[in-house]
Structure formats: C-alpha cells, structure tokens
Design a protein around this motif. Structure first.
Motif, PDB file in Angstrom:
ATOM      1  N   LEU A   1     -61.294   8.334  29.151  1.00  0.00           N
ATOM      2  CA  LEU A   1     -60.131   8.505  28.287  1.00  0.00           C
ATOM      3  C   LEU A   1     -59.016   7.524  28.645  1.00  0.00           C
ATOM      4  CD1 LEU A   1     -60.188  12.394  28.380  1.00  0.00           C
ATOM      5  CD2 LEU A   1     -60.835  10.967  26.446  1.00  0.00           C
ATOM      6  N   VAL A   2     -57.833   7.789  28.114  1.00  0.00           N
ATOM      7  CA  VAL A   2     -56.640   6.985  28.362  1.00  0.00           C
ATOM      8  C   VAL A   2     -55.571   7.916  28.921  1.00  0.00           C
ATOM      9  CG1 VAL A   2     -54.869   5.541  27.287  1.00  0.00           C
ATOM     10  CG2 VAL A   2     -57.222   5.459  26.441  1.00  0.00           C
ATOM     11  N   ASP A   3     -54.924   7.512  30.022  1.00  0.00           N
ATOM     12  CA  ASP A   3     -53.877   8.366  30.579  1.00  0.00           C
ATOM     13  C   ASP A   3     -52.548   8.125  29.858  1.00  0.00           C
ATOM     14  OD1 ASP A   3     -52.584   6.149  31.759  1.00  0.00           O
ATOM     15  OD2 ASP A   3     -53.259   6.641  33.778  1.00  0.00           O
ATOM     16  N   ASP A   4     -51.543   8.892  30.242  1.00  0.00           N
ATOM     17  CA  ASP A   4     -50.260   8.818  29.547  1.00  0.00           C
ATOM     18  C   ASP A   4     -49.467   7.546  29.865  1.00  0.00           C
ATOM     19  OD1 ASP A   4     -49.343   9.536  32.107  1.00  0.00           O
ATOM     20  OD2 ASP A   4     -48.892  11.585  31.502  1.00  0.00           O
ATOM     21  N   ASN A   5     -50.035   6.666  30.685  1.00  0.00           N
ATOM     22  CA  ASN A   5     -49.461   5.332  30.909  1.00  0.00           C
ATOM     23  C   ASN A   5     -50.239   4.261  30.156  1.00  0.00           C
ATOM     24  OD1 ASN A   5     -47.255   5.901  32.719  1.00  0.00           O
ATOM     25  ND2 ASN A   5     -48.808   6.417  34.247  1.00  0.00           N
ATOM     26  N   GLY A   6     -51.251   4.685  29.397  1.00  0.00           N
ATOM     27  CA  GLY A   6     -52.048   3.748  28.621  1.00  0.00           C
ATOM     28  C   GLY A   6     -53.202   3.122  29.374  1.00  0.00           C
ATOM     29  N   HIS A   7     -53.518   3.624  30.577  1.00  0.00           N
ATOM     30  CA  HIS A   7     -54.610   3.083  31.386  1.00  0.00           C
ATOM     31  C   HIS A   7     -55.913   3.825  31.116  1.00  0.00           C
ATOM     32  CE1 HIS A   7     -51.005   2.170  34.003  1.00  0.00           C
ATOM     33  NE2 HIS A   7     -51.460   0.985  33.636  1.00  0.00           N
TER      34      HIS A   7
ATOM     35  N   THR B   1     -55.816  16.466  25.993  1.00  0.00           N
ATOM     36  CA  THR B   1     -55.545  16.917  24.635  1.00  0.00           C
ATOM     37  C   THR B   1     -56.820  17.206  23.845  1.00  0.00           C
ATOM     38  OG1 THR B   1     -54.295  16.510  22.611  1.00  0.00           O
ATOM     39  CG2 THR B   1     -55.447  14.618  23.555  1.00  0.00           C
ATOM     40  N   VAL B   2     -56.699  18.163  22.930  1.00  0.00           N
ATOM     41  CA  VAL B   2     -57.741  18.408  21.934  1.00  0.00           C
ATOM     42  C   VAL B   2     -57.263  17.888  20.578  1.00  0.00           C
ATOM     43  CG1 VAL B   2     -58.721  20.392  23.153  1.00  0.00           C
ATOM     44  CG2 VAL B   2     -56.916  20.769  21.435  1.00  0.00           C
ATOM     45  N   ASP B   3     -56.107  17.213  20.559  1.00  0.00           N
ATOM     46  CA  ASP B   3     -55.478  16.744  19.329  1.00  0.00           C
ATOM     47  C   ASP B   3     -55.107  15.263  19.443  1.00  0.00           C
ATOM     48  OD1 ASP B   3     -54.156  16.523  16.905  1.00  0.00           O
ATOM     49  OD2 ASP B   3     -52.468  17.797  17.491  1.00  0.00           O
TER      50      ASP B   3
ATOM     51  N   PRO C   1     -44.062  17.495  35.491  1.00  0.00           N
ATOM     52  CA  PRO C   1     -44.216  16.104  35.938  1.00  0.00           C
ATOM     53  C   PRO C   1     -45.416  15.849  36.847  1.00  0.00           C
ATOM     54  CG  PRO C   1     -42.401  17.154  37.086  1.00  0.00           C
ATOM     55  CD  PRO C   1     -42.844  18.115  36.023  1.00  0.00           C
ATOM     56  N   ARG C   2     -45.983  16.879  37.436  1.00  0.00           N
ATOM     57  CA  ARG C   2     -47.169  16.674  38.285  1.00  0.00           C
ATOM     58  C   ARG C   2     -48.410  16.334  37.461  1.00  0.00           C
ATOM     59  NH1 ARG C   2     -47.362  20.982  43.193  1.00  0.00           N
ATOM     60  NH2 ARG C   2     -45.160  20.939  43.690  1.00  0.00           N
ATOM     61  N   PHE C   3     -48.386  16.738  36.196  1.00  0.00           N
ATOM     62  CA  PHE C   3     -49.551  16.556  35.334  1.00  0.00           C
ATOM     63  C   PHE C   3     -49.611  15.148  34.768  1.00  0.00           C
ATOM     64  CE2 PHE C   3     -49.549  21.061  35.505  1.00  0.00           C
ATOM     65  CZ  PHE C   3     -50.830  21.464  35.202  1.00  0.00           C
ATOM     66  N   THR C   4     -50.820  14.648  34.636  1.00  0.00           N
ATOM     67  CA  THR C   4     -51.082  13.417  33.905  1.00  0.00           C
ATOM     68  C   THR C   4     -51.736  13.825  32.598  1.00  0.00           C
ATOM     69  OG1 THR C   4     -51.372  12.122  35.920  1.00  0.00           O
ATOM     70  CG2 THR C   4     -52.366  11.240  33.914  1.00  0.00           C
ATOM     71  N   GLY C   5     -51.220  13.315  31.498  1.00  0.00           N
ATOM     72  CA  GLY C   5     -51.797  13.607  30.196  1.00  0.00           C
ATOM     73  C   GLY C   5     -52.928  12.645  29.895  1.00  0.00           C
ATOM     74  N   LEU C   6     -54.001  13.156  29.309  1.00  0.00           N
ATOM     75  CA  LEU C   6     -55.135  12.326  28.914  1.00  0.00           C
ATOM     76  C   LEU C   6     -55.400  12.483  27.423  1.00  0.00           C
ATOM     77  CD1 LEU C   6     -57.725  12.912  31.786  1.00  0.00           C
ATOM     78  CD2 LEU C   6     -55.886  11.223  31.658  1.00  0.00           C
TER      79      LEU C   6
ATOM     80  N   GLN D   1     -63.987  10.083  21.859  1.00  0.00           N
ATOM     81  CA  GLN D   1     -63.852  10.287  23.306  1.00  0.00           C
ATOM     82  C   GLN D   1     -63.460  11.730  23.620  1.00  0.00           C
ATOM     83  OE1 GLN D   1     -61.013   7.035  23.780  1.00  0.00           O
ATOM     84  NE2 GLN D   1     -62.363   6.159  25.358  1.00  0.00           N
ATOM     85  N   ILE D   2     -62.548  12.276  22.837  1.00  0.00           N
ATOM     86  CA  ILE D   2     -62.116  13.663  23.043  1.00  0.00           C
ATOM     87  C   ILE D   2     -63.280  14.616  22.772  1.00  0.00           C
ATOM     88  CG2 ILE D   2     -60.575  15.500  22.227  1.00  0.00           C
ATOM     89  CD1 ILE D   2     -59.212  13.306  23.995  1.00  0.00           C
ATOM     90  N   GLU D   3     -64.027  14.385  21.716  1.00  0.00           N
ATOM     91  CA  GLU D   3     -65.181  15.239  21.418  1.00  0.00           C
ATOM     92  C   GLU D   3     -66.200  15.207  22.551  1.00  0.00           C
ATOM     93  OE1 GLU D   3     -65.719  17.599  19.092  1.00  0.00           O
ATOM     94  OE2 GLU D   3     -63.636  17.186  18.571  1.00  0.00           O
ATOM     95  N   TRP D   4     -66.441  14.029  23.115  1.00  0.00           N
ATOM     96  CA  TRP D   4     -67.377  13.912  24.232  1.00  0.00           C
ATOM     97  C   TRP D   4     -66.885  14.734  25.427  1.00  0.00           C
ATOM     98  CZ3 TRP D   4     -72.063  13.108  25.736  1.00  0.00           C
ATOM     99  CH2 TRP D   4     -72.325  12.897  27.088  1.00  0.00           C
ATOM    100  N   ALA D   5     -65.605  14.574  25.773  1.00  0.00           N
ATOM    101  CA  ALA D   5     -65.049  15.330  26.904  1.00  0.00           C
ATOM    102  C   ALA D   5     -65.138  16.832  26.639  1.00  0.00           C
ATOM    103  CB  ALA D   5     -63.607  14.907  27.167  1.00  0.00           C
ATOM    104  N   LYS D   6     -64.797  17.260  25.440  1.00  0.00           N
ATOM    105  CA  LYS D   6     -64.884  18.682  25.099  1.00  0.00           C
ATOM    106  C   LYS D   6     -66.317  19.188  25.269  1.00  0.00           C
ATOM    107  CE  LYS D   6     -63.263  19.681  21.111  1.00  0.00           C
ATOM    108  NZ  LYS D   6     -62.786  19.614  19.716  1.00  0.00           N
ATOM    109  N   ARG D   7     -67.291  18.415  24.797  1.00  0.00           N
ATOM    110  CA  ARG D   7     -68.692  18.838  24.934  1.00  0.00           C
ATOM    111  C   ARG D   7     -69.093  18.964  26.392  1.00  0.00           C
ATOM    112  NH1 ARG D   7     -69.718  15.493  20.586  1.00  0.00           N
ATOM    113  NH2 ARG D   7     -70.503  13.825  21.902  1.00  0.00           N
TER     114      ARG D   7
END
Length: 171
Positions: free
Chosen positions: A19-25, A77-79, A97-102, A108-114
């Motif tokens: 996936l992509v993190d909340d910094n775009g990496h 995210t699922v969205d 702030p401890r969390f990193t958003g993905l 990609q999201i569907e794959w992770a969910k599966r």
C-alpha cells in the motif's frame, strides 16, 4: 476478566499488504519488520466504530508505556476513494499521532482486505459525504516482528483486556 487470544488457524489470515502510507511512500509488511504491528481497518468518514476503536487503541498504547515503542499501529482504509494519503495524515495527526494511515488503489485495498479476511461494502447514503458509507468488520489484528499473523481481537474486547493481551505478546 482476561480475554483469551482467539483461536484462528494461521493459514486463514495471511495478513499481507502492498500500500501507500500517509506520507505517500510505498509500504508492505516488510516495511515494519522488527516491530509488532497492530492494524485496524476503517475509514475517515466513519462516525462511530472507527473513532471508538482508534481511541481505545491509543489508550492501550498509552497504558503499555515503553513497551508501546515495540508496536507500530496502522490504520488501513476500506475507502480508498476518499482516503488519500493526505486525508489519512490529517485525520490521524491530531487525535491519533502514533498511527500511520495506509491507503492505495481499490485493487490494493481489496487484496489487503482479502488477506486479513475483512468485510466492507459501499452503501448508498445521500446524507454522507460522497453519497455513501462503508459498513465494515471491526477487528484489531496483530502481526509479529517477522510479519506473520499472531492474533486478532474483536471490537468488544475491553481496553484493560486488550492492554493485558498486548503486553503479554510484546514481553
């Protein structure tokens, strides 16, 4: 009350993502090797389940004290249509702030969910931004420092029990 770890065959939850993190990496399970990873799937427009789960997990991390440094909390995210890296970053920055958003592409999201066996679906709702909401399963997943699935917890597990369980995992 001590909540036992769920009994789930490891082959049922693969727990992989690209996936992509909340910094775009670009990130994947290998990105976080060496740390325990706590993952909660949700979305930034969620009004009840996600804010409560993120608050509970943040409180658990606070209660763990220095042991929390061994844990990387992720909010996946699922969205992906609304939850861009910038939206995820802004959403988490102030309250969690401890969390990193993905996020990532819908595929990609569907794959992770599966791989985590997560359910979510888009439901029309004209009162919501974008005209839809995203009901989803509410589990907290734990991956080991080698990236393998260790366990998961339902949303019903109390803060104290989750603190005790995570403490025993990271000790």
């Amino acid at each position: 009350m001590n909540t036992p770890l769920p009994k789930v065959a490891a082959h049922h939850v693969r727990g992989t993502f690209d996936l992509v993190d909340d910094n775009g990496h670009q990130v994947n399970g290998r990105t976080y090797r060496g740390k325990y990873v706590v993952i909660f799937f949700g979305f930034t427009h969620c009004k009840a389940v996600c804010p409560r789960a993120l608050a509970r997990l943040s409180a658990v991390l606070d209660r763990l004290g220095p042991r929390a440094e061994r844990i990387q909390p992720l909010y996946l995210t699922v969205d992906p249509q609304r939850d861009t890296p910038a939206v995820m970053k802004e959403f988490l920055a102030e309250a969690h702030p401890r969390f990193t958003g993905l996020t990532g592409s819908p595929q990609q999201i569907e794959w992770a969910k599966r791989t985590f066996r997560v359910f979510s679906t888009e439901v029309s709702d004209h009162d919501e931004p974008g005209g839809y909401r995203m009901p989803h399963s509410a589990f907290t997943y734990v991956l080991g420092p080698d990236g393998t699935y260790l366990t998961h917890f339902t949303d019903a597990v109390e803060e104290e029990d989750l603190t005790t369980a995570l403490s025993s995992i990271v000790d």
